[in-house]
Design an enzyme around this catalytic site. Sequence first.
Site, PDB file in Angstrom:
ATOM      1  N   GLY A   1       0.820  -1.216   0.000  1.00  0.00           N
ATOM      2  CA  GLY A   1       0.000   0.000   0.000  1.00  0.00           C
ATOM      3  C   GLY A   1       0.846   1.255   0.000  1.00  0.00           C
ATOM      4  O   GLY A   1       0.526   2.243  -0.688  1.00  0.00           O
ATOM      5  N   ASP A   2       1.948   1.240   0.744  1.00  0.00           N
ATOM      6  CA  ASP A   2       2.861   2.386   0.768  1.00  0.00           C
ATOM      7  C   ASP A   2       3.512   2.586  -0.597  1.00  0.00           C
ATOM      8  O   ASP A   2       3.688   3.715  -1.060  1.00  0.00           O
ATOM      9  CB  ASP A   2       3.952   2.175   1.824  1.00  0.00           C
ATOM     10  CG  ASP A   2       3.380   1.879   3.199  1.00  0.00           C
ATOM     11  OD1 ASP A   2       2.292   2.391   3.509  1.00  0.00           O
ATOM     12  OD2 ASP A   2       4.016   1.127   3.956  1.00  0.00           O
TER      13      ASP A   2
END
Length: 311
Positions: free
Chosen positions: A253-254
Amino acid sequence: MILAVTMNPSVDISYSLLEFKLNDVNRVSRASKTAGGKGLNVARVISQMGESVMATGVLGGTVGDYIVKVLDNDLILHQFLRIEQESRNCIAILHEGKQTEILESGPALSNDEESSFLALFENLLIGVSLVTISGSLPKGLPADFYSELINRAAQKGVPVILDSSGDSLKQTLLNSQKPFAIKPNQTELIHLLGLKEDGPKIDWRRALKHELLNGIEWVILSMGSEGAYIKHREDMYHLTIPPIRAVNPVGSGDSTVAGFAVAVSRKETVENTMKLAMAAGVLNAMEAETGHVNIKNIETYMDLIHVRHID
């Protein structure tokens, strides 16, 4: 220059075990230790993709010293507010196809430290084109702290990508000044909108049209191996990703946020912006180290991502 904010950074320690035995000695077959926190993962991937990035947030103690050392080794620019309290460690135990996490809460910030960081943030806004804010708030900061950062960035005409959850995300969306983009996952969106997990199958397209999300230019709903639903202004898209052998999905997600930030910074088309964001997340999952992507494969995986415009 992209400014990547991590208010509660950590040293991320990963232990790999064939079997996790409670109330017994566990000998580690493989260990890794790196500068962590969602925003530092974002900064690392942005740097790997060849864009200028500055990492900021709050650091303290010997843990903070180690984070600075790692960032220096990775040639990532940084300017943190240094405090006397110790920054946190976060431990992940990988065992039998599972992941058990032990997360320290980190320091509690004073009112003076809050004010000092706001002053630092304002100074760092000079000369940056985009801000990413990622992760949890340390103790001592109000739930609307990210709203204050977004307000100050807006005064300088700098858009903000926010990847947070819980009260800090909700308070931001209740604020009159909205972030440029948010990236919730399914669980975070369910809690944010008060949806029922045990009810009928959720219509994600309808969920993204919820009034709480009005005024946000980009809403990226990440759905793991199922791809993503993305709302851009009034348009809705469904993205599917190719099947891969996931080695370490932590930080995907990052990496998606990093890819999105890079695409926005480069003024890519809407379609390429979505594809670059998703490709970065996919490539992170294929690497053993969290917050790393093989940039040589970016274009290949962008081509493998299917974008469908939906009503």
